[in-house]
Design a protein around this motif. Structure first.
Motif, mmCIF file in Angstrom:
data_model
loop_
_atom_site.group_PDB
_atom_site.id
_atom_site.type_symbol
_atom_site.label_atom_id
_atom_site.label_comp_id
_atom_site.label_asym_id
_atom_site.label_seq_id
_atom_site.Cartn_x
_atom_site.Cartn_y
_atom_site.Cartn_z
ATOM 1 N N LEU A 1 0.970 -0.900 -0.391
ATOM 2 C CA LEU A 1 -0.221 0.027 -0.101
ATOM 3 C C LEU A 1 1.185 1.323 0.206
ATOM 4 C CD1 LEU A 1 -2.557 -1.349 2.772
ATOM 5 C CD2 LEU A 1 -3.170 -0.779 0.254
ATOM 6 N N GLU A 2 1.514 1.011 0.752
ATOM 7 C CA GLU A 2 3.253 2.593 1.039
ATOM 8 C C GLU A 2 3.708 2.353 -0.530
ATOM 9 O OE1 GLU A 2 5.852 1.841 4.110
ATOM 10 O OE2 GLU A 2 4.290 2.115 5.465
ATOM 11 N N LEU B 1 1.943 2.205 -3.183
ATOM 12 C CA LEU B 1 1.157 2.285 -5.250
ATOM 13 C C LEU B 1 0.574 3.774 -4.087
ATOM 14 C CD1 LEU B 1 -0.305 -1.483 -5.766
ATOM 15 C CD2 LEU B 1 1.356 0.295 -6.675
ATOM 16 N N SER B 2 1.101 4.248 -2.785
ATOM 17 C CA SER B 2 0.394 5.514 -2.784
ATOM 18 C C SER B 2 1.025 6.449 -2.575
ATOM 19 C CB SER B 2 0.980 6.242 -0.873
ATOM 20 O OG SER B 2 0.005 4.696 -0.092
ATOM 21 N N ASP B 3 2.237 6.436 -4.242
ATOM 22 C CA ASP B 3 2.479 7.551 -4.767
ATOM 23 C C ASP B 3 2.381 7.743 -5.887
ATOM 24 O OD1 ASP B 3 4.824 9.363 -4.556
ATOM 25 O OD2 ASP B 3 5.197 8.383 -6.075
ATOM 26 N N PRO B 4 1.718 8.992 -6.646
ATOM 27 C CA PRO B 4 1.226 9.084 -7.695
ATOM 28 C C PRO B 4 2.443 8.472 -8.873
ATOM 29 C CG PRO B 4 1.488 11.389 -6.683
ATOM 30 C CD PRO B 4 1.974 9.802 -5.914
ATOM 31 N N ARG C 1 2.784 4.879 -9.258
ATOM 32 C CA ARG C 1 1.287 4.267 -9.876
ATOM 33 C C ARG C 1 1.650 4.343 -11.711
ATOM 34 N NH1 ARG C 1 -1.782 6.289 -5.543
ATOM 35 N NH2 ARG C 1 -2.597 8.075 -7.305
#
Lengths: 93, 93
Positions: B9-10, B12-15, B18
């Protein structure tokens, strides 16, 4: 529900927030007041912030009943917006 | 793959991360060198950090070919470990 994937991932990137979500998934809607989460190892103000993040991202609905603030996990709504994401959290040990 | 949900989750929490994932999903494995991502609005060292995070969480495999570092998105492996998560990222506009 208009939460962005960014907001959803950020909300769930915190282990305490995932724990709140898992605990709420195990009880009926509106049965668990915020005040019953004080076994979590965080300050009351931090806990309040966590509830606010979960509410803002559309994972949580709250209503006040007397002095208690009751919670409902918006599972169906969140599942529809982000298929599979909540299940990953709920299947975490 | 033993990455935790927390780490996934961490990561993928950065645009930007992603976006790297989405771009790699659109090309064949091993066809896109790291050096071709310099259209992204971050410093080279930051980009290098993003690749490292994605690699550590098991989303990316890399191999060097001469002066180029090629990438492969580990889609099947990641899907098996975290069903639905990568699809949410790939379906993001």
């Amino acid at each position: 529900m208009e939460a962005s994937l960014q907001a959803a991932l950020e909300a769930l990137s915190d282990p305490i927030r995932r724990r709140i979500v898992r605990e709420l998934a195990q009880v009926p809607d509106w049965s668990r007041p915020c005040g019953t989460f004080n076994e979590l190892p965080v300050a009351k103000s931090t806990l309040s912030h966590h509830f606010s993040v979960l509410r803002n991202v559309g994972l949580l609905e709250q209503r006040d009943e007397g002095a208690r603030r009751l919670n409902r996990l918006r599972k169906a709504e969140f599942d529809e917006r982000f298929p599979g994401l909540l299940d990953l959290v709920l299947s975490e040990p």
